[in-house]
Design an enzyme around this catalytic site. Sequence first.
Site, PDB file in Angstrom:
ATOM      1  N   LYS A  54      48.425  26.629  44.675  1.00 55.18           N
ATOM      2  CA  LYS A  54      47.336  27.207  43.864  1.00 55.18           C
ATOM      3  C   LYS A  54      47.718  28.618  43.410  1.00 55.18           C
ATOM      4  CE  LYS A  54      44.060  24.195  46.162  1.00 55.18           C
ATOM      5  NZ  LYS A  54      43.070  23.961  47.214  1.00 55.18           N
ATOM      6  N   GLN A  98      39.997  27.308  51.763  1.00 55.18           N
ATOM      7  CA  GLN A  98      40.689  26.038  51.971  1.00 55.18           C
ATOM      8  C   GLN A  98      40.103  25.300  53.176  1.00 55.18           C
ATOM      9  OE1 GLN A  98      42.922  24.828  49.814  1.00 55.18           O
ATOM     10  NE2 GLN A  98      43.272  22.960  50.994  1.00 55.18           N
ATOM     11  N   ASP A 121      35.292  25.531  43.516  1.00 56.66           N
ATOM     12  CA  ASP A 121      35.557  24.253  44.181  1.00 56.66           C
ATOM     13  C   ASP A 121      34.421  23.250  43.919  1.00 56.66           C
ATOM     14  OD1 ASP A 121      37.814  23.565  45.676  1.00 56.66           O
ATOM     15  OD2 ASP A 121      37.313  24.938  47.299  1.00 56.66           O
TER      16      ASP A 121
END
Length: 288
Positions: A54, A98, A121
């Site tokens: 990312k 994450q 997200d």
Amino acid sequence: MSAELIKGSEISKQIKEELKVEIANLKEKHNIIPGLATVLVGDNEASKVYVGAKEKACKELGIYSERIDLPGNTSETELLSLIDKLNNNPKIHGILVQLPLPKGINETNVLYAIDPSKDVDGFHPVNVGKMMLGEPCFLPCTPNGILELLRRTNTETNGADVVVVGRSNIVGKPIANMLVQKKGGNATVTICHTGTKDLASHTRRADILIVAVGKPKAITGDMVKEGVVVIDVGVNRLESGLCGDVDFDSVKEKAKAITPVPGGVGPMTIVMLMKNTVQSAKMHGGII
Ligand code: GUN
């Protein structure tokens, strides 16, 4: 029949080129640089790889990125205080924590703490609720990447029988929800899971089969019909290398098209995260 490959690695490159133009425009015309914070707690090896990918994508596209690595014994309070700082940092338009988080940190508390307007997200309940209602919101990256793969390969979803295997909050539930919406999907969707009585009786009916169960080669050639389009979300690390949740060799003989692992869904997840970050920067900058 041997299936056509749905190459997420190629399609994601196209989208990156589109995004580069958009990001350059944002800088030039509006003096806005999209910014993403990635937070990694602990030392899960797979998570390190994902977060690294990312960060690399941000650099490649000209997105400002802040990576915060915290030790595995970080308390929930410390993590919540970091999120609060990022929520209030004007250089940051997207916050990604994450998953999975180490035991002892309540994932729900953490996801709820992220400002929904920076939730690139799409995991905050405000965004999940809006998605369910078909309202504009941040869509979760893996399901959104799957939709983009279907769109860019001209796979018809309208009226299609879609079977989703797996009901996770990250993939199974949201992709089923997105495909059932009249706009953008309009499919007839079945969700299969560990409580499903006869899995093969469902998967054999699928025009589009989406598999996200985290079990290597769980779907075999005898479980699919001729001409199916298969999206394999699984990434399993075996001694022999990476493999998906679908037994590629037997399924490709019957499928019309199939995503490879690696090089299928994975690169799409990352590029959709970049897209959401750019979208967020535009919203925070008052452009849309
Ligand atoms: N872990 C596995 N997939 C994802 C994802 O899309 N986002 C985050 N934050 N964590 C994940």
